[in-house]
Design a protein around this motif. Sequence first.
Motif, PDB file in Angstrom:
ATOM      1  N   ALA A  40      17.219  55.289  -2.774  1.00  0.00           N
ATOM      2  CA  ALA A  40      17.371  56.461  -1.903  1.00  0.00           C
ATOM      3  C   ALA A  40      18.845  56.833  -1.775  1.00  0.00           C
ATOM      4  N   THR A  41      19.397  57.327  -2.856  1.00  0.00           N
ATOM      5  CA  THR A  41      20.804  57.721  -2.899  1.00  0.00           C
ATOM      6  C   THR A  41      20.927  59.204  -2.577  1.00  0.00           C
ATOM      7  N   PRO A  42      22.135  59.670  -2.247  1.00  0.00           N
ATOM      8  CA  PRO A  42      22.326  61.106  -2.049  1.00  0.00           C
ATOM      9  C   PRO A  42      21.945  61.910  -3.301  1.00  0.00           C
ATOM     10  N   GLU A  43      22.176  61.337  -4.490  1.00  0.00           N
ATOM     11  CA  GLU A  43      21.833  62.028  -5.733  1.00  0.00           C
ATOM     12  C   GLU A  43      20.311  62.178  -5.871  1.00  0.00           C
ATOM     13  N   SER A  44      19.574  61.122  -5.523  1.00  0.00           N
ATOM     14  CA  SER A  44      18.115  61.190  -5.590  1.00  0.00           C
ATOM     15  C   SER A  44      17.584  62.217  -4.598  1.00  0.00           C
ATOM     16  N   ALA A  45      18.103  62.213  -3.383  1.00  0.00           N
ATOM     17  CA  ALA A  45      17.660  63.175  -2.369  1.00  0.00           C
ATOM     18  C   ALA A  45      17.977  64.611  -2.810  1.00  0.00           C
ATOM     19  N   ALA A  46      19.142  64.816  -3.423  1.00  0.00           N
ATOM     20  CA  ALA A  46      19.515  66.158  -3.891  1.00  0.00           C
ATOM     21  C   ALA A  46      18.578  66.615  -5.008  1.00  0.00           C
ATOM     22  N   GLY A  72      15.527  65.535  -5.412  1.00  0.00           N
ATOM     23  CA  GLY A  72      14.250  65.748  -4.741  1.00  0.00           C
ATOM     24  C   GLY A  72      14.194  67.077  -4.014  1.00  0.00           C
ATOM     25  N   LYS A  73      15.316  67.478  -3.423  1.00  0.00           N
ATOM     26  CA  LYS A  73      15.365  68.768  -2.733  1.00  0.00           C
ATOM     27  C   LYS A  73      15.132  69.907  -3.721  1.00  0.00           C
ATOM     28  N   GLN A  74      15.746  69.835  -4.891  1.00  0.00           N
ATOM     29  CA  GLN A  74      15.555  70.877  -5.900  1.00  0.00           C
ATOM     30  C   GLN A  74      14.100  70.954  -6.341  1.00  0.00           C
ATOM     31  N   ILE A  75      13.493  69.803  -6.578  1.00  0.00           N
ATOM     32  CA  ILE A  75      12.088  69.758  -6.991  1.00  0.00           C
ATOM     33  C   ILE A  75      11.205  70.296  -5.870  1.00  0.00           C
ATOM     34  N   PHE A  76      11.479  69.868  -4.632  1.00  0.00           N
ATOM     35  CA  PHE A  76      10.705  70.325  -3.479  1.00  0.00           C
ATOM     36  C   PHE A  76      10.800  71.843  -3.340  1.00  0.00           C
ATOM     37  N   THR A  77      12.007  72.370  -3.442  1.00  0.00           N
ATOM     38  CA  THR A  77      12.219  73.812  -3.284  1.00  0.00           C
ATOM     39  C   THR A  77      11.424  74.597  -4.320  1.00  0.00           C
ATOM     40  N   ASP A  86       6.864  60.798 -12.661  1.00  0.00           N
ATOM     41  CA  ASP A  86       6.951  59.853 -11.551  1.00  0.00           C
ATOM     42  C   ASP A  86       8.335  59.806 -10.903  1.00  0.00           C
ATOM     43  N   PRO A  87       9.434  59.729 -11.679  1.00  0.00           N
ATOM     44  CA  PRO A  87      10.748  59.699 -11.029  1.00  0.00           C
ATOM     45  C   PRO A  87      11.017  60.950 -10.181  1.00  0.00           C
ATOM     46  N   ASP A  88      10.487  62.092 -10.618  1.00  0.00           N
ATOM     47  CA  ASP A  88      10.652  63.323  -9.838  1.00  0.00           C
ATOM     48  C   ASP A  88       9.911  63.220  -8.507  1.00  0.00           C
ATOM     49  N   VAL A  89       8.700  62.664  -8.539  1.00  0.00           N
ATOM     50  CA  VAL A  89       7.935  62.500  -7.300  1.00  0.00           C
ATOM     51  C   VAL A  89       8.663  61.534  -6.365  1.00  0.00           C
ATOM     52  N   TRP A  90       9.197  60.446  -6.902  1.00  0.00           N
ATOM     53  CA  TRP A  90       9.951  59.500  -6.054  1.00  0.00           C
ATOM     54  C   TRP A  90      11.180  60.175  -5.462  1.00  0.00           C
ATOM     55  N   ASN A  91      11.845  61.048  -6.222  1.00  0.00           N
ATOM     56  CA  ASN A  91      12.989  61.776  -5.676  1.00  0.00           C
ATOM     57  C   ASN A  91      12.556  62.671  -4.517  1.00  0.00           C
ATOM     58  N   VAL A  92      11.376  63.282  -4.618  1.00  0.00           N
ATOM     59  CA  VAL A  92      10.860  64.100  -3.510  1.00  0.00           C
ATOM     60  C   VAL A  92      10.607  63.210  -2.293  1.00  0.00           C
TER      61      VAL A  92
END
Length: 133
Positions: free
Chosen positions: A40-46, A48-53, A116-122
């Motif tokens: 759960a790094t800032p890079e992963s959250a960022a 995930g935000k792009q994917i979520f958006t 899967d990595p994209d879902v984990w980033n979300v």
Amino acid sequence: MDSRLLRTIIAALALACLGRIVIAAQGNPEAAKVKNPVAATPESAAAGKQIFTRNCATCHGINAEGGPGNDLIPPAPDLTDDKWDHGSTDGEVFDAIKNGVAPDFNMIPWKDKLKDPDVWNVVNYLRSIAKKK
């Protein structure tokens, strides 16, 4: 129609509906055991935000707060609060995104659209924007 038969049918339907509600609210015990392999790094959250958006905000809102601002029935839930109807562990959230939420699939499965990595980033993004108690 015989009134006893009618009462029996109504009772059976009520129990069936109640059973669906209880099952849906329990989460997934097997998914609950799955640990998030993406830190759960800032890079992963960022990421995930792009994917979520791009993929999730249409239903859950740009701030993931869901609610009556969308035209879904039932409305998409708030993903920033501490109430998760289908399990609140990282594994359960991952499972709900990847496989959707049965039986009605108001939350559609994303397994064919997101890796899967994209879902984990979300999942990590949602954790990063969760309202603090």
